[in-house]
Motif scaffolding. Structure first.
Motif, short mmCIF file in Angstrom:
data_model
loop_
_atom_site.label_atom_id
_atom_site.label_comp_id
_atom_site.label_asym_id
_atom_site.label_seq_id
_atom_site.Cartn_x
_atom_site.Cartn_y
_atom_site.Cartn_z
N UNK A 1 19.02 51.78 20.81
CA UNK A 1 19.51 50.41 20.99
C UNK A 1 18.67 49.43 20.19
N UNK A 2 17.35 49.60 20.24
CA UNK A 2 16.47 48.67 19.52
C UNK A 2 16.72 48.73 18.02
N UNK A 3 17.15 49.88 17.50
CA UNK A 3 17.38 50.01 16.06
C UNK A 3 18.53 49.17 15.56
N UNK A 4 19.36 48.66 16.46
CA UNK A 4 20.35 47.66 16.08
C UNK A 4 21.69 48.21 15.64
N UNK A 5 22.53 47.35 15.07
CA UNK A 5 23.92 47.72 14.74
C UNK A 5 24.03 48.86 13.74
N UNK A 6 23.09 48.96 12.81
CA UNK A 6 23.14 50.06 11.84
C UNK A 6 23.06 51.41 12.55
N UNK A 7 22.22 51.46 13.58
CA UNK A 7 22.10 52.72 14.31
C UNK A 7 23.39 53.01 15.08
N UNK A 8 24.02 51.96 15.63
CA UNK A 8 25.29 52.17 16.33
C UNK A 8 26.31 52.78 15.37
N UNK A 9 26.36 52.25 14.14
CA UNK A 9 27.30 52.78 13.14
C UNK A 9 26.95 54.24 12.81
N UNK A 10 25.65 54.53 12.69
CA UNK A 10 25.22 55.89 12.35
C UNK A 10 25.60 56.89 13.45
N UNK A 11 25.42 56.50 14.70
CA UNK A 11 25.75 57.40 15.81
C UNK A 11 27.25 57.64 15.87
N UNK B 1 24.97 41.44 18.37
CA UNK B 1 24.26 40.26 18.86
C UNK B 1 22.80 40.52 19.15
N UNK B 2 22.38 41.78 18.97
CA UNK B 2 21.02 42.12 19.35
C UNK B 2 19.99 41.38 18.51
N UNK B 3 20.31 41.12 17.23
CA UNK B 3 19.33 40.53 16.34
C UNK B 3 19.42 39.01 16.28
N UNK B 4 20.15 38.39 17.19
CA UNK B 4 20.19 36.93 17.19
C UNK B 4 20.00 36.41 18.60
N UNK B 5 19.67 35.19 18.72
CA UNK B 5 19.47 34.57 20.02
C UNK B 5 20.79 34.45 20.74
N UNK B 6 20.79 34.65 22.04
CA UNK B 6 22.02 34.57 22.83
C UNK B 6 22.57 33.15 22.77
N UNK B 7 23.86 33.05 22.50
CA UNK B 7 24.49 31.72 22.44
C UNK B 7 25.64 31.59 23.42
N UNK B 8 25.97 32.70 24.10
CA UNK B 8 27.08 32.63 25.05
C UNK B 8 26.54 32.24 26.43
N UNK B 9 27.21 32.69 27.46
CA UNK B 9 26.88 32.23 28.80
C UNK B 9 25.64 32.89 29.38
N UNK B 10 25.01 33.79 28.65
CA UNK B 10 23.76 34.37 29.13
C UNK B 10 23.87 35.86 29.35
N UNK B 11 22.74 36.49 29.60
CA UNK B 11 22.70 37.95 29.66
C UNK B 11 23.52 38.54 30.78
N UNK B 12 23.72 37.84 31.87
CA UNK B 12 24.46 38.42 32.99
C UNK B 12 25.92 38.67 32.62
N UNK B 13 26.42 37.98 31.57
CA UNK B 13 27.81 38.15 31.18
C UNK B 13 28.00 39.19 30.08
N UNK B 14 26.90 39.86 29.71
CA UNK B 14 26.99 40.78 28.59
C UNK B 14 26.86 42.21 29.07
N UNK B 15 27.83 43.03 28.72
CA UNK B 15 27.79 44.43 29.14
C UNK B 15 26.52 45.07 28.62
N UNK B 16 25.93 45.91 29.44
CA UNK B 16 24.69 46.58 29.05
C UNK B 16 23.46 45.80 29.40
#
Length: 918
Positions: free
Chosen positions: A785-795, A822-837
């Motif tokens: 997860x920490x490796x970011x979107x590139x790792x998601x694509x690789x998996x 969204x992992x590499x940017x600051x949260x701009x939506x309603x906050x972490x409780x609204x984000x899956x995971x």
């Protein structure tokens, strides 16, 4: 991870106020003044010796109905650790459960900063159940440079409610007295206040001697003595032997200096030779009892045998003659002289050097104290006798006991009194010093002393019994150098050779050997050895051996097994574990949940450690801060993550070593990448070279070399990727040679990203496959997860080409749930409780995990103190949390909070039923 079985030796007699004599007069004007002192946090009673400071405060306390504590200080209390030990012990005599968090600071290897100590102490004092006065007598005995002064300044800056300090001193202390006066936080009683008035002197003579002086005699006495209490007592003693008291009072002249010696000689001249001889000998002791007096006086006397006094007879005569003797315990066993009277006796002692053997008296006192278990005082008297070798012998006989009790700071204090040129020649003292360095992981100093000890301790001969400890330190040195085979060889020898009664040292050898065997590929043998050692030694130092198992499980990637060990560490008998053991278990649990990507649980466990980070080894505490910052950033709380890093910097302080600074820089750079900062900003955090050695990798979450690789991969230049590859190869070689699976998972994940950026797609997929193979048994999610979107694509690509199993599907589900974009940017939506995971379990109107814990315990009908003990927080913190819970739930009390929590499903109703059944 160790166990402190016995407290540091405490001299209980330091906790008793001077006993009030029958002839004491009531100094109403001063008592009324002191009654007003309860309105301010500090009273200062400052005057030269002999003006009745301690007696006055003792008299005032005797009239008070609130709790009062007395602590007589000496020069050794200049150490803030010793001062705190005595202060807490004194408080616990009145409040048995007081200062639990401050008490824990006494058992950590490295002394915390004064600021940290003051914050814990203030919270503990603020939670005392009843108001109390704390008297610090002889405050002038503390060294001017003592950190105790800074501690009291900080306490006075935010004084706890209901606690009043009284300082009794011969000179003004180095405190911020001007500021305290300005804000009306200080009451002062000084020389002018303490001087006896003429009417008080008259009353003293009438009540003490039964004599009413004439006006001119009284006037002369007042003029010559200037209201000096000790001088007036000397006068009273002399008057009892005088047939013309009025004339005697008129004859006194020369003021205090001349009168003092004249009156003193008048008193001594009335004593028998045996009493005189014993007085001078006992004057060399800070405190004395019948047995000690008898032992010290049992030397060649210069008096007839029939004049020799026993200890009992001596103390009886002291009390009958009222010879400036103060009883300092409730059982009337221990006494001391008034300091000024003791000074006069010692001066008299020096005038007759031919009659007394100064060294012999101190050596006999040392022998008595050692045989009665007071090792600190035994060493002190031996050094006063000028016999350093005798002191060394005492330390060698007793230093292991301090190690067994995890009181390294006491041992360090002993060694500081011995010249380095003597220590360097004594293998036992060198080993004692090495154990201190070893517990601090001061590898350089261990190595330096090991070279010297090797020459002093042969394989056979007189020092053979020490060879096992030398073997341990060779094994220790090779262990942290990553030379595992050599480490195992020496640690096995240590197990065989260390003396059987040295249980703690054997347990240390077991811990290191178990970990070393695992790293050599002998994991089954390591676990078998640990189990056998537990059986052989029973519960002695069980925490160390469970700790060895936990490290093996963490290094091998076995998070399930680690979870069991962590829980076991928290549930073994309290006698066999400490807060340090608990802190390690919470650290392990935090790591487990972080790697499983259960962020809410990871935060909960890490927060246990960070409430008192000084209670765990520094490297693990830094790792906990780093882990918490990662959790907060992945939760989408960058401000909190940045604050945690600031807290980390505050924790290590401005004098942190370069190695520690690199860890902080690494944490900043790593979190910076996750926050979306450009790689050049992140790279700027890593100013110095990084290492891929075994010590740097071991079991740590924060590894500067791997953070640098992450930054280089993000930068993506050809040169940067080549450097990243070089660092990864070095780290992989070290990790493979030592079976550091947890780091190999991390390395394989990052390797996949580097290869992908180099355009080597198939090799990148191979690296992903390798990472998945390592991560699957322990269900490691966070590195991907920490490796970011590139790792998601690789998996995703890997699963499409090479297929999926249950773990890969779970990993894909977690990666998708995170919304990797969204992992590499600051949260701009309603906050972490609204984000899956990122969504924690059981959230309600912003309740935190700690508030949820408190709600559940509340439903079990636990009181604030019981909740605080369960969660390892202060009752003050519990009260704050309850206030926030009531606000968020819109209720006013506990009953309503529980009902609301059950109705809304925050907690289950069976909590209440269980509580009722209990």
């Amino acid at each position: 991870m160790s166990v402190s079985q016995n407290p540091s030796p405490i001299i209980q007699t330091k906790f008793y106020a001077p006993r009030l004599s029958a002839g004491l007069i009531n100094r109403e004007r001063l008592l009324v003044l002191l009654d007003g002192s309860l309105e301010v946090p500090l009273t200062l009673v400052s005057a030269p010796a002999g003006y009745g400071k301690s007696v006055l405060i003792s008299q005032w306390l005797d009239l008070q109905d609130h709790n009062k504590l007395w602590l007589s200080l000496d020069s050794e209390d200049s150490s803030i650790r010793q001062f705190l030990s005595y202060l807490i012990a004194d408080l616990r005599n009145e409040f048995p459960d007081a200062c639990q968090t401050s008490q824990e600071l006494l058992h950590i290897p490295d002394e915390p900063s004064v600021e940290v100590i003051s914050s814990y102490l203030l919270n503990d004092l603020d939670e005392l159940e009843k108001p109390c006065s704390i008297v610090l007598d002889d405050y002038h005995m503390l060294a001017p440079s003592s950190p105790v002064h800074e501690l009291l300044d900080m306490v006075m800056r935010h004084p706890p409610s209901g606690v009043h300090f009284v300082l009794i001193t011969r000179r003004d202390p180095p405190l911020q007295l001007i500021q305290l006066r300005a804000i009306n936080h200080l009451l002062e009683i000084r020389l002018g206040d303490l001087q006896f008035t003429q009417s008080e002197i008259r009353e003293l003579l009438i009540s003490g001697v039964g004599f009413t002086p004439s006006e001119d005699a009284l006037s002369n006495l007042q003029s010559q003595m200037e209201g000096w209490a000790v001088g007036l007592r000397l006068v009273m003693l002399a008057l009892r032997q005088n047939n013309n008291p009025d004339e005697f009072l008129r004859s006194i002249h020369g003021g205090i200096p001349q009168s003092q010696e004249y009156l003193f000689n008048q008193v001594l001249s009335t004593l028998s030779p045996g009493m005189h001889d014993t007085l001078l000998k006992v004057s060399l002791l800070d405190r004395f009892c019948e047995d000690l007096v008898g032992y010290v006086s049992d030397t060649d006397l210069n008096v007839p045998e029939e004049e020799v006094l026993s200890g009992k007879e001596f103390i009886l005569q002291l009390e009958q003659r009222n010879l400036f003797t103060i009883c300092i315990d409730q059982h009337h066993r221990w006494y001391r002289f008034h300091h000024l009277f003791q000074d006069l006796l010692q001066n008299e002692f020096k005038k007759s050097p031919q009659n007394y053997d100064f060294s012999e008296i101190h050596l006999r006192a040392s022998q008595w104290y050692e045989s009665n278990g007071s090792i600190n005082e035994a060493i002190k008297h031996t050094l006063k006798a000028g016999d350093t070798n005798f002191a060394v012998n005492i330390i060698e006989r007793h230093f292991y006991d301090t190690l067994e009790q995890d009181q390294h700071y006491i041992l360090e204090g002993w060694l500081e009194q011995i010249p380095a040129k003597i220590i360097i020649e004594r293998p036992e003292l060198l080993l004692a010093q090495m154990w201190i360095y070893g517990f601090r992981q001061d590898l350089a100093n261990v190595a330096e002393l090991l070279e010297i000890v090797d020459l002093l301790v042969p394989e056979s001969g007189d020092e053979e019994n020490l060879r096992g400890e030398v073997d341990f330190f060779h094994g220790y040195q090779f262990f942290w150098a990553g030379e595992i085979a050599e480490s195992i060889k020496h640690l096995k020898l240590a197990q065989l050779r260390i003396a059987r009664h040295k249980h703690m040292l054997i347990a240390e050898a077991d811990l290191h050997l178990g970990t070393a065997l695992y790293m050599a590929g002998q994991g089954d043998e390591a676990l078998k050895m640990i189990d056998e050692r537990v059986s052989a030694h029973g519960g002695i130092h069980l925490a160390r051996r469970i700790g060895a198992r936990a490290f093996i499980q963490l290094l091998s990637g076995d998070l399930s097994g680690l979870g069991y060990s962590a829980r076991r560490m928290r549930t073994i008998d309290r006698v066999m574990r400490t807060t340090l053991t608990d802190a390690w278990s919470y650290y392990f649990s935090g790591v487990i949940n972080l790697q499983h990507y259960r962020l809410d649980e990871a935060a909960r466990y890490f927060s246990h450690v960070l409430e008192r980070p000084h209670l765990i080894d520094e490297r693990a505490a830094i790792d906990t801060f780093a882990g918490m910052a990662l959790v907060q950033q992945m939760f989408g709380e960058p401000e909190k993550a940045s604050q945690t890093i600031e807290n980390l910097e505050h924790f290590v302080g401005e004098t942190a070593s370069p190695e520690i600074r690199r860890l902080i820089d690494s944490c900043k750079g790593r979190v910076g990448l996750l926050q979306g900062k450009d790689q050049f900003t992140a790279m700027g955090q890593l100013k110095s070279a990084v290492s891929t050695g075994f010590f740097d990798l071991f079991s740590w979450l924060e590894v500067p070399a791997l953070t640098r690789v992450r930054v280089l991969a993000a930068e993506g230049s050809e040169a940067g990727l080549a450097k990243a590859q070089e660092l990864l190869d070095e780290a992989r070689q070290t990790s493979e040679s030592c079976n550091l699976v947890m780091q190999l998972i991390e390395i394989a994940v990052i390797q996949a990203l580097v290869l992908e950026k180099q355009g080597l797609k198939e090799a990148a997929e191979d690296a992903v496959e390798h990472a998945i193979g390592l991560a699957e048994p322990g269900c490691w999610i966070r590195p991907f997860v920490e490796a970011g979107p590139k790792m998601a694509e690789l998996v995703v690509r890997f699963s499409q080409k090479r297929g999926s199993n249950r773990f890969v599907l779970h990993l894909l589900e977690m990666l998708n749930g995170v919304h990797a974009q969204t992992l590499e940017r600051t949260v701009t939506d309603t906050g972490p409780a609204d984000r899956a995971g990122f969504k924690p379990d059981n959230t309600f109107d912003g309740l935190t995990n700690r508030e949820l814990d408190i709600l559940e315990l509340l439903a079990q009908r636990l009181q604030n103190k019981e909740i605080a003990n369960r969660l390892y927080i202060s009752t003050h913190t519990v009260k704050d949390h309850l206030k926030h819970i009531y606000q968020k739930l819109g209720v006013n009390n506990r009953r309503q909070a529980i009902s609301q929590a059950i109705e809304t499903g925050i907690i289950k109703s069976d909590h209440r039923r269980k509580a009722g059944a209990g």
